[in-house]
Motif scaffolding. Structure first.
Motif, PDB file in Angstrom:
ATOM      1  N   TYR A 107     -19.449  -8.631   6.328  1.00  0.00           N
ATOM      2  CA  TYR A 107     -20.329  -9.317   7.260  1.00  0.00           C
ATOM      3  C   TYR A 107     -19.772 -10.710   7.590  1.00  0.00           C
ATOM      4  O   TYR A 107     -18.601 -10.989   7.331  1.00  0.00           O
ATOM      5  N   ARG A 108     -20.568 -11.576   8.178  1.00  0.00           N
ATOM      6  CA  ARG A 108     -20.073 -12.849   8.716  1.00  0.00           C
ATOM      7  C   ARG A 108     -19.326 -13.667   7.644  1.00  0.00           C
ATOM      8  O   ARG A 108     -19.834 -13.892   6.553  1.00  0.00           O
ATOM      9  N   ASP A 109     -18.113 -14.097   8.001  1.00  0.00           N
ATOM     10  CA  ASP A 109     -17.267 -14.954   7.143  1.00  0.00           C
ATOM     11  C   ASP A 109     -16.937 -14.304   5.800  1.00  0.00           C
ATOM     12  O   ASP A 109     -16.523 -14.998   4.859  1.00  0.00           O
ATOM     13  N   ALA A 110     -17.093 -13.003   5.696  1.00  0.00           N
ATOM     14  CA  ALA A 110     -16.831 -12.310   4.429  1.00  0.00           C
ATOM     15  C   ALA A 110     -15.391 -11.810   4.380  1.00  0.00           C
ATOM     16  O   ALA A 110     -14.741 -11.593   5.408  1.00  0.00           O
ATOM     17  N   THR A 111     -14.901 -11.592   3.152  1.00  0.00           N
ATOM     18  CA  THR A 111     -13.537 -11.110   2.934  1.00  0.00           C
ATOM     19  C   THR A 111     -13.550  -9.976   1.919  1.00  0.00           C
ATOM     20  O   THR A 111     -14.204 -10.068   0.874  1.00  0.00           O
ATOM     21  N   ILE A 112     -12.821  -8.919   2.229  1.00  0.00           N
ATOM     22  CA  ILE A 112     -12.566  -7.837   1.269  1.00  0.00           C
ATOM     23  C   ILE A 112     -11.056  -7.681   1.134  1.00  0.00           C
ATOM     24  O   ILE A 112     -10.351  -7.497   2.132  1.00  0.00           O
ATOM     25  N   ASP A 113     -10.566  -7.780  -0.090  1.00  0.00           N
ATOM     26  CA  ASP A 113      -9.148  -7.568  -0.377  1.00  0.00           C
ATOM     27  C   ASP A 113      -8.994  -6.305  -1.216  1.00  0.00           C
ATOM     28  O   ASP A 113      -9.660  -6.159  -2.246  1.00  0.00           O
ATOM     29  N   TRP A 114      -8.132  -5.405  -0.758  1.00  0.00           N
ATOM     30  CA  TRP A 114      -7.848  -4.179  -1.494  1.00  0.00           C
ATOM     31  C   TRP A 114      -6.413  -4.239  -2.038  1.00  0.00           C
ATOM     32  O   TRP A 114      -5.486  -4.579  -1.300  1.00  0.00           O
ATOM     33  N   ALA A 115      -6.222  -3.855  -3.296  1.00  0.00           N
ATOM     34  CA  ALA A 115      -4.892  -3.664  -3.872  1.00  0.00           C
ATOM     35  C   ALA A 115      -4.929  -2.339  -4.627  1.00  0.00           C
ATOM     36  O   ALA A 115      -5.506  -2.243  -5.715  1.00  0.00           O
ATOM     37  N   LEU A 116      -4.350  -1.295  -4.035  1.00  0.00           N
ATOM     38  CA  LEU A 116      -4.506   0.070  -4.526  1.00  0.00           C
ATOM     39  C   LEU A 116      -3.158   0.648  -4.946  1.00  0.00           C
ATOM     40  O   LEU A 116      -2.231   0.751  -4.132  1.00  0.00           O
ATOM     41  N   GLY A 117      -3.070   1.046  -6.201  1.00  0.00           N
ATOM     42  CA  GLY A 117      -1.901   1.766  -6.690  1.00  0.00           C
ATOM     43  C   GLY A 117      -2.249   3.237  -6.811  1.00  0.00           C
ATOM     44  O   GLY A 117      -2.974   3.640  -7.725  1.00  0.00           O
ATOM     45  N   GLN A 118      -1.753   4.044  -5.894  1.00  0.00           N
ATOM     46  CA  GLN A 118      -2.105   5.466  -5.849  1.00  0.00           C
ATOM     47  C   GLN A 118      -0.953   6.285  -6.436  1.00  0.00           C
ATOM     48  O   GLN A 118      -0.003   6.651  -5.731  1.00  0.00           O
ATOM     49  N   MET A 119      -1.073   6.554  -7.722  1.00  0.00           N
ATOM     50  CA  MET A 119       0.028   7.137  -8.486  1.00  0.00           C
ATOM     51  C   MET A 119      -0.277   8.557  -8.948  1.00  0.00           C
ATOM     52  O   MET A 119       0.278   9.035  -9.940  1.00  0.00           O
ATOM     53  N   ASN A 120      -1.135   9.257  -8.243  1.00  0.00           N
ATOM     54  CA  ASN A 120      -1.500  10.618  -8.643  1.00  0.00           C
ATOM     55  C   ASN A 120      -0.290  11.538  -8.629  1.00  0.00           C
ATOM     56  O   ASN A 120       0.629  11.390  -7.818  1.00  0.00           O
ATOM     57  N   GLU A 121      -0.343  12.550  -9.505  1.00  0.00           N
ATOM     58  CA  GLU A 121       0.736  13.539  -9.579  1.00  0.00           C
ATOM     59  C   GLU A 121       0.415  14.791  -8.766  1.00  0.00           C
ATOM     60  O   GLU A 121       1.309  15.569  -8.452  1.00  0.00           O
ATOM     61  N   GLY A 122      -0.853  14.991  -8.430  1.00  0.00           N
ATOM     62  CA  GLY A 122      -1.250  16.180  -7.681  1.00  0.00           C
ATOM     63  C   GLY A 122      -1.441  15.883  -6.208  1.00  0.00           C
ATOM     64  O   GLY A 122      -1.211  14.766  -5.726  1.00  0.00           O
ATOM     65  N   ASN A 123      -1.879  16.892  -5.461  1.00  0.00           N
ATOM     66  CA  ASN A 123      -2.129  16.723  -4.030  1.00  0.00           C
ATOM     67  C   ASN A 123      -3.289  15.755  -3.811  1.00  0.00           C
ATOM     68  O   ASN A 123      -4.310  15.824  -4.499  1.00  0.00           O
ATOM     69  N   THR A 124      -3.130  14.873  -2.814  1.00  0.00           N
ATOM     70  CA  THR A 124      -4.095  13.790  -2.619  1.00  0.00           C
ATOM     71  C   THR A 124      -4.339  13.531  -1.139  1.00  0.00           C
ATOM     72  O   THR A 124      -3.394  13.463  -0.345  1.00  0.00           O
TER      73      THR A 124
END
Length: 435
Positions: free
Chosen positions: A252-269
């Motif tokens: 929403y107004r003046d808001a921040t979302i930071d994502w840092a995602l390590g997607q290390m799955n061994e199967g289908n994703t």
């Protein structure tokens, strides 16, 4: 793989499961609606990836896991995730679908912070959970997998930070799929009220190499006016787990979302990371790193949707592929009509270590407004011979030079994870996948 035909559970099972967990009536109704929709809705259609024969319904609900009395004596499988010198104050460990350990500091409790498993939240904060659960971020009727999730949700966490509260230490959750045939239908909600701030980090762990099962994960993050949410995750499901992972944010107004995602799955994703910039001057920085190997198939989509004025959306995806793995990286910047002065930037880079690996980076800009800025960069290639030559000329072996180049390539995401032990663990996972 198994072709999806019918949902393996009925209304009676859903009602009994909901009753056993003492859920409010609205949750039971939502589950039944999801089960009904799952019978008729189609699977999602990720770009350039056919998932119609993937296993999304063949699984069992696992037994409850044993409690953990002391973090100093955690099972061997979890030791890499716990900083033994600085035992985390605020942590939840879920073993299969039950709480094995939970701790929240008195200071945060006194400030009104909620950090608990989803079933406790439904019992103790039902109205608050209902306000956010599968409404403004993810809808139950989007496709078969969101409907199935609504019907069969069996684990998760609820985080709530009240107005004007800054949580100075990270909140950490470990989701351990200990039962090798148990499915994980996991739901995470993170809410930061006006002028608040929180860092939340989670890990998914399993070791079912041959046993086939499913993870169906939905995360909903809400950053209200002038709030900031930093969300870090390392996903590491074993080869036997087929994963659908949907992480959505609303800023929403003046808001921040930071994502840092390590997607290390061994199967289908199949993985989606979408952030809706609803408020004026809201922003998102979405970073994803993955290392694929073997014969797995992966499809990643990162998307920013610009609605408010002066919004800023940054996407960065990095992937390293070896063996016969196939991976699609979609980066989408959507600027709606009226989102004046929005800025949508994206970068997707894929490094292939094998002649049999296949990577595809797709930059997409969808712009319905004139007064905006936007840009994209995408590349798919192999390790730069000149970089290797330079390092080898300094006395470094070819193998070590390749390792250094790959870690440097992935560093923009790895370096942004907010807990050092998790950063170290992701680095170890990368080393293991490349060895």
């Amino acid at each position: 793989m198994t072709t999806i035909t019918t949902v393996p559970y009925n209304n009676e099972y859903i009602e009994q499961f909901s009753k056993e967990n003492n859920e409010p009536s609205w949750m039971t109704s939502l589950r039944l609606k999801g089960l009904d929709l799952a019978q008729s809705l189609d699977l999602p259609k990720p770009d350039k990836t056919n998932i119609t024969r993937w296993n999304f319904t063949q699984f069992k609900h696992g037994a409850k896991g044993e409690a953990i009395s002391d973090l100093k004596n955690v099972p061997e499988e979890l030791k890499d995730f716990i900083d033994e010198e600085n035992i985390p104050e605020n942590i939840v460990i879920l073993r299969n679908q039950s709480v094995a350990y939970a701790a929240l500091s008195d200071d945060l409790k006194n400030k009104g912070v909620i950090f608990t498993d989803i079933f406790t939240a439904l019992k103790e904060h039902g109205e608050l959970v209902e306000k956010y659960y599968m409404k403004d971020a993810v809808g139950i009727d989007e496709h078969k997998l969101t409907a199935l999730h609504a019907a069969l949700m069996n684990s998760g966490v609820f985080v709530y930070v009240p107005k004007n509260v800054q949580v100075d230490v990270p909140l950490q959750t470990l989701f351990w799929q200990e039962d090798r045939e148990a499915a994980l239908f996991n739901h995470v909600i993170v809410v930061a009220e006006e002028n608040s701030e929180v860092t939340y980090v989670e890990n998914y762990i399993s070791d079912n190499e041959s046993e086939q099962t499913v993870s169906n994960i939905i995360t909903e993050v809400f950053a209200h006016d002038n709030a900031k949410v930093s969300f870090g995750a390392v996903d590491h499901f074993a080869a036997g787990t087929t994963s659908y992972i949907n992480r959505r944010g609303v800023a929403y107004r003046d808001a921040t979302i930071d994502w840092a995602l390590g997607q290390m799955n061994e199967g289908n994703t199949v993985s989606e990371n979408v952030t809706n910039l609803i408020g004026d001057n809201s922003s998102v920085n979405a970073r994803t790193v993955t290392v694929g190997r073997g014969k797995q198939t992966q499809n990643f989509t990162a998307k920013t949707v610009h609605v408010g004025l002066d919004t800023d959306g940054q996407i960065s995806q990095r992937g390293v592929l070896s063996g016969k793995t196939t991976a699609i990286f979609n980066a989408i910047g959507k600027i709606e009509n009226g989102a004046t002065r929005a800025n949508a930037e994206q970068e997707s880079r894929v490094l292939m270590l094998s002649g049999d690996a296949r990577g595809d980076a797709n930059p997409i800009l969808l712009i319905d407004e004139d007064d905006v800025t936007a840009g994209h960069a995408a590349s798919v290639g192999r390790i730069d011979d000149m970089q290797l030559y330079y390092l080898q000329s300094r006395g470094i072996t070819k193998e070590e030079a390749e390792r250094l180049v790959i870690h440097g390539f992935l560093a923009p995401v790895v370096s942004e994870l907010p807990i050092q032990t998790i950063k170290n663990q992701l680095t170890q996972l990368i080393e293991g996948k490349l060895s």
